[in-house]
Design a protein around this motif. Structure first.
Motif, PDB file in Angstrom:
ATOM      1  N   GLU A   1       0.871  -1.239  -0.029  1.00 21.39           N
ATOM      2  CA  GLU A   1      -0.023  -0.074   0.068  1.00 21.39           C
ATOM      3  C   GLU A   1       0.867   1.403  -0.054  1.00 21.39           C
ATOM      4  OE1 GLU A   1      -2.691  -0.037   2.977  1.00 21.39           O
ATOM      5  OE2 GLU A   1      -3.931  -1.788   2.170  1.00 21.39           O
ATOM      6  N   ASP A   2       2.361   1.228  -0.118  1.00 21.53           N
ATOM      7  CA  ASP A   2       2.992   2.251  -0.236  1.00 21.53           C
ATOM      8  C   ASP A   2       3.046   3.150  -1.593  1.00 21.53           C
ATOM      9  OD1 ASP A   2       5.194   0.547   2.022  1.00 21.53           O
ATOM     10  OD2 ASP A   2       3.602   1.669   2.424  1.00 21.53           O
ATOM     11  N   SER A   3       3.556   4.072  -1.588  1.00 26.13           N
ATOM     12  CA  SER A   3       3.714   4.824  -2.836  1.00 26.13           C
ATOM     13  C   SER A   3       4.700   4.137  -3.687  1.00 26.13           C
ATOM     14  CB  SER A   3       4.117   6.311  -2.586  1.00 26.13           C
ATOM     15  OG  SER A   3       5.325   6.230  -2.149  1.00 26.13           O
ATOM     16  N   LYS A   4       4.707   4.505  -5.067  1.00 29.65           N
ATOM     17  CA  LYS A   4       5.656   3.826  -5.829  1.00 29.65           C
ATOM     18  C   LYS A   4       7.051   4.218  -5.645  1.00 29.65           C
ATOM     19  CE  LYS A   4       2.615   3.579  -9.844  1.00 29.65           C
ATOM     20  NZ  LYS A   4       2.267   4.273 -11.391  1.00 29.65           N
ATOM     21  N   ARG A   5       7.287   5.544  -4.849  1.00 36.35           N
ATOM     22  CA  ARG A   5       8.641   6.127  -4.361  1.00 36.35           C
ATOM     23  C   ARG A   5       9.140   5.135  -3.238  1.00 36.35           C
ATOM     24  NH1 ARG A   5       8.132  12.756  -4.037  1.00 36.35           N
ATOM     25  NH2 ARG A   5       8.487  13.097  -6.266  1.00 36.35           N
ATOM     26  N   ILE A   6       8.258   5.005  -2.377  1.00 33.24           N
ATOM     27  CA  ILE A   6       8.627   4.157  -1.298  1.00 33.24           C
ATOM     28  C   ILE A   6       8.947   2.688  -1.672  1.00 33.24           C
ATOM     29  CG2 ILE A   6       7.816   2.975   0.853  1.00 33.24           C
ATOM     30  CD1 ILE A   6       8.647   5.798   1.359  1.00 33.24           C
ATOM     31  N   LEU A   7       8.097   2.141  -2.512  1.00 31.32           N
ATOM     32  CA  LEU A   7       8.315   0.717  -2.962  1.00 31.32           C
ATOM     33  C   LEU A   7       9.693   0.548  -3.795  1.00 31.32           C
ATOM     34  CD1 LEU A   7       4.777  -0.330  -4.398  1.00 31.32           C
ATOM     35  CD2 LEU A   7       5.967  -1.049  -2.310  1.00 31.32           C
ATOM     36  N   LYS A   8       9.969   1.799  -4.529  1.00 32.40           N
ATOM     37  CA  LYS A   8      11.420   1.655  -5.220  1.00 32.40           C
ATOM     38  C   LYS A   8      12.524   1.636  -4.164  1.00 32.40           C
ATOM     39  CE  LYS A   8      10.080   3.912  -9.596  1.00 32.40           C
ATOM     40  NZ  LYS A   8      10.540   5.258 -10.386  1.00 32.40           N
ATOM     41  N   VAL A   9      12.352   2.518  -3.226  1.00 31.10           N
ATOM     42  CA  VAL A   9      13.304   2.455  -2.075  1.00 31.10           C
ATOM     43  C   VAL A   9      13.260   1.059  -1.426  1.00 31.10           C
ATOM     44  CG1 VAL A   9      13.996   3.370  -0.008  1.00 31.10           C
ATOM     45  CG2 VAL A   9      13.114   4.822  -1.657  1.00 31.10           C
ATOM     46  N   LYS A  10      12.210   0.714  -1.155  1.00 32.19           N
ATOM     47  CA  LYS A  10      12.325  -0.727  -0.347  1.00 32.19           C
ATOM     48  C   LYS A  10      12.810  -1.681  -1.474  1.00 32.19           C
ATOM     49  CE  LYS A  10       8.169  -0.106   2.748  1.00 32.19           C
ATOM     50  NZ  LYS A  10       7.028  -0.733   3.402  1.00 32.19           N
ATOM     51  N   ASP A  11      12.528  -1.929  -2.456  1.00 31.34           N
ATOM     52  CA  ASP A  11      13.091  -2.622  -3.535  1.00 31.34           C
ATOM     53  C   ASP A  11      14.555  -2.784  -3.550  1.00 31.34           C
ATOM     54  OD1 ASP A  11      10.755  -3.949  -4.295  1.00 31.34           O
ATOM     55  OD2 ASP A  11      10.618  -2.854  -6.120  1.00 31.34           O
ATOM     56  N   PHE A  12      15.281  -1.399  -3.439  1.00 33.22           N
ATOM     57  CA  PHE A  12      16.596  -1.171  -3.446  1.00 33.22           C
ATOM     58  C   PHE A  12      17.372  -1.827  -2.339  1.00 33.22           C
ATOM     59  CE2 PHE A  12      20.547   1.289  -2.474  1.00 33.22           C
ATOM     60  CZ  PHE A  12      21.202   1.239  -3.695  1.00 33.22           C
TER      61      PHE A  12
END
Length: 298
Positions: free
Chosen positions: A186-197
């Motif tokens: 449910e996080d924003s796309k920015r947060i998801l990119k950071v989490k993936d990194f």
């Protein structure tokens, strides 16, 4: 009746729920916990009272509970157990409700009226523990659930329990995200990119500037943004991810602690030991010995 199997040292419980069933409710009084660490293919709400001193393990989380405990688990992969430990109660009361709801997009529970419950059930993939204030609110409904003879009425009563739990302000997740193999969607796309990194580079040094650049934000703005969306600071989140992977390696591999420390991004073993003990309440070696001891119970 339950027909358990053993897989990888963890009991795989075959629950009594059939395809057309909605709820399985077990209300029992006993003197001790004897069921081994296990997992199952259904959701579970487990309530325990008069069991101070029992040790509850959910994934890589281990805690000694007080007189009352209420936990929701909705992951098929998350092992859990309530152990006798130092509990001396002669009248432990346990209520277990097992159920299976469809949480896919377009299902009933994804509709607006169920939004709070839907969000809670997704969080509970890591195990969700509720505070005493919430337990008091559902105590009567939960303790009378098994005596309700009409199936539809019992289901509505259970839905009211879930609704109350979904409004709890003091609930908290138990297992770390990486250990429970959960990606919060449910996080924003920015947060998801950071989490993936972070998930792909947890073993490396991760600088705040690198993460803020991924989010296309200044470091200060990104730090506030990340805390707002995750409830944790960037450093705490990275620590949780690293310790989640470390916990899994301690349990599932024979790698020594120093190697695990290095593989999880810690170049200093003493620092790793210090952070692990602060977060988990025990040293990595103690965690490994204790958790493996639990699995041998089977």
């Amino acid at each position: 009746m339950k027909y358990p199997t053993v897989s990888g040292g963890v009991l795989h419980e075959i629950t009594p729920l059939m395809e057309k069933d909605l709820l399985y409710i077990a209300d029992r009084h006993k003197k001790e916990f004897t069921y081994p660490i296990h997992k199952h293919d259904v959701f579970e709400l487990n309530f325990v009272e008069h069991a101070a001193g029992v040790r509850r393990i959910v994934g890589d989380n281990s805690e000694v509970i007080g007189d009352y405990d209420l936990v929701l688990i909705t992951s098929v992969d998350l092992e859990h157990v309530w152990m006798q430990n130092t509990c001396t109660s002669e009248n432990i009361h346990e209520i277990t409700v097992q159920f299976c709801f469809d949480l896919t997009e377009g299902s009933l529970f994804s509709k607006n009226p169920f939004s709070r419950i839907y969000h809670m059930l997704n969080l509970a993939r890591r195990g969700l523990c509720f505070p005493m204030e919430t337990i008091i609110k559902v105590y009567t409904s939960l303790s009378t659930l098994s005596s309700e003879k009409d199936g539809f009425t019992a289901f509505i009563q259970f839905m009211n329990i879930l609704d109350t739990l979904s409004k709890s302000e003091g609930s908290r997740t138990l297992a770390t995200t990486s250990y429970a193999k959960v990606n919060l969607g449910e996080d924003s796309k920015r947060i998801l990119k950071v989490k993936d990194f972070i998930d792909n580079h947890y073993m490396d040094e991760i600088k705040l500037k690198t993460l803020s650049d991924i989010a296309c934000m200044s470091e200060a703005a990104f730090s506030r943004f990340f805390k707002l969306h995750t409830g944790r600071t960037v450093s705490d989140y990275i620590i949780d991810i690293r310790l989640g992977y470390a916990s899994r390696m301690l349990v599932d591999t024979n790698k020594n602690v120093a190697d695990i420390s290095f593989l999880c991004g810690y170049n200093n073993l003493s620092n790793f030991n210090r952070v692990f003990k602060r977060k988990k309440g025990c040293s990595p070696t103690e965690f490994r010995e204790y958790y493996r001891k639990i699995k041998v119970i089977i």
